[in-house]
Design a protein around this motif. Structure first.
Motif, PDB file in Angstrom:
ATOM      1  N   GLU A 188      -9.308   9.900  -2.690  1.00 35.01           N
ATOM      2  CA  GLU A 188      -8.919   9.239  -3.929  1.00 35.01           C
ATOM      3  C   GLU A 188     -10.014   9.362  -4.993  1.00 35.01           C
ATOM      4  O   GLU A 188     -11.200   9.422  -4.675  1.00 35.01           O
ATOM      5  CB  GLU A 188      -8.626   7.757  -3.678  1.00 35.01           C
ATOM      6  N   VAL A 199       0.829  -1.218   0.000  1.00 40.06           N
ATOM      7  CA  VAL A 199       0.000   0.000   0.000  1.00 40.06           C
ATOM      8  C   VAL A 199       0.859   1.263   0.000  1.00 40.06           C
ATOM      9  O   VAL A 199       0.460   2.294  -0.549  1.00 40.06           O
ATOM     10  CB  VAL A 199      -1.023   0.004   1.151  1.00 40.06           C
ATOM     11  N   LEU A 233      -2.986   6.738   2.482  1.00 32.64           N
ATOM     12  CA  LEU A 233      -4.143   6.508   1.623  1.00 32.64           C
ATOM     13  C   LEU A 233      -5.408   6.806   2.401  1.00 32.64           C
ATOM     14  O   LEU A 233      -5.519   6.451   3.580  1.00 32.64           O
ATOM     15  CB  LEU A 233      -4.188   5.050   1.149  1.00 32.64           C
ATOM     16  N   ILE A 279      -6.517   0.783  -6.105  1.00 39.14           N
ATOM     17  CA  ILE A 279      -6.090   0.432  -4.750  1.00 39.14           C
ATOM     18  C   ILE A 279      -6.754  -0.859  -4.283  1.00 39.14           C
ATOM     19  O   ILE A 279      -6.096  -1.748  -3.722  1.00 39.14           O
ATOM     20  CB  ILE A 279      -6.405   1.585  -3.777  1.00 39.14           C
ATOM     21  N   ARG A 312      -8.632   5.655  -8.967  1.00 38.38           N
ATOM     22  CA  ARG A 312      -7.625   5.299  -7.972  1.00 38.38           C
ATOM     23  C   ARG A 312      -8.201   4.309  -6.953  1.00 38.38           C
ATOM     24  O   ARG A 312      -7.504   3.378  -6.530  1.00 38.38           O
ATOM     25  CB  ARG A 312      -7.144   6.561  -7.263  1.00 38.38           C
ATOM     26  N   ILE A 345       1.642   2.237  -3.605  1.00 38.99           N
ATOM     27  CA  ILE A 345       0.599   2.848  -4.441  1.00 38.99           C
ATOM     28  C   ILE A 345       0.092   4.183  -3.891  1.00 38.99           C
ATOM     29  O   ILE A 345      -0.808   4.784  -4.459  1.00 38.99           O
ATOM     30  CB  ILE A 345      -0.596   1.885  -4.652  1.00 38.99           C
ATOM     31  N   ARG A 346       0.697   4.639  -2.819  1.00 40.59           N
ATOM     32  CA  ARG A 346       0.371   5.973  -2.298  1.00 40.59           C
ATOM     33  C   ARG A 346       0.932   7.022  -3.245  1.00 40.59           C
ATOM     34  O   ARG A 346       2.063   6.907  -3.724  1.00 40.59           O
ATOM     35  CB  ARG A 346       0.971   6.126  -0.901  1.00 40.59           C
TER      36      ARG A 346
END
Length: 199
Positions: free
Chosen positions: A60, A44, A55, A68, A64, A47-48
């Motif tokens: 988002e 995680v 996150l 996620i 997104r 993908i921030r």
């Protein structure tokens, strides 16, 4: 007997308004063996978006959120989510308390030994601790069942719980069903009826 892997749960909440004008309260727990948590954290964190501390579902975009949840779906995590409705908006802590009682019992049944909540105010945290202590005294959960609190930025596992809560809330309110669908059978949603507000 060999020691079993320690299961931990990371917990976050969400409140959503339905089209009927009533609210739902969502309390989501991400469950994982503590030894595997660092691998999930790295996923995680990767993908921030640059510049963000963590996150957060509400920060988002729709695309997104789907990206996620697809990444979370690849993790070896389980998610237990208790949804309470209708919420008396004048007494939201009663909704949380009812959901927490059920969630703690469900997690204890899975063998979870520790819950980490996203911290709120000191008073609200003490209320959560009191609920867990009462459940211990009733032997609804084991004596060793522990609870702690942290800021969302302190543990990326809490980001996952936030996303799960958001995905469940979005699906149940009809906003967007795709993220929860992507998570598939890793998410168990338990619905409970909350007392209606007296008029």
């Amino acid at each position: 007997m060999a020691n079993l892997p320690a299961l931990h749960a990371w917990v976050d909440e969400s409140t959503r308004m339905r089209g009927s004008g009533t609210s739902i309260y969502v309390l989501a727990a991400t469950v994982l063996e503590v030894e595997q948590a660092d691998d999930a954290r790295r996923v995680v964190q990767a993908i921030r978006l640059p510049g963000l501390s963590f996150l957060h579902w509400h920060e988002e975009s729709r695309d997104r959120r789907r990206q996620i949840t697809a990444a979370i779906a690849e993790l070896d995590t389980l998610h237990t989510v208790v949804v309470g409705a209708p919420v008396d908006t004048t007494k939201p802590e009663k909704a949380r308390a009812a959901c927490l009682v059920r969630l703690a019992a469900e997690l204890a049944g899975l063998g979870v030994q520790h819950m980490l909540f996203e911290g709120r105010t000191a008073l609200q945290n003490r209320r959560d601790v009191a609920i867990i202590a009462e459940l211990r005294s009733r032997r609804t959960i084991p004596e060793r069942f522990a609870v702690d609190f942290a800021g969302k930025g302190d543990d990326p596992m809490l980001w996952i719980a936030d996303i799960i809560a958001g995905a469940v809330g979005a699906s149940l309110t009809g906003t967007d069903v795709a993220p929860l669908d992507a998570l598939g059978s890793s998410v168990e949603v338990i619905r409970i009826d909350l007392p209606r507000r007296k008029r």
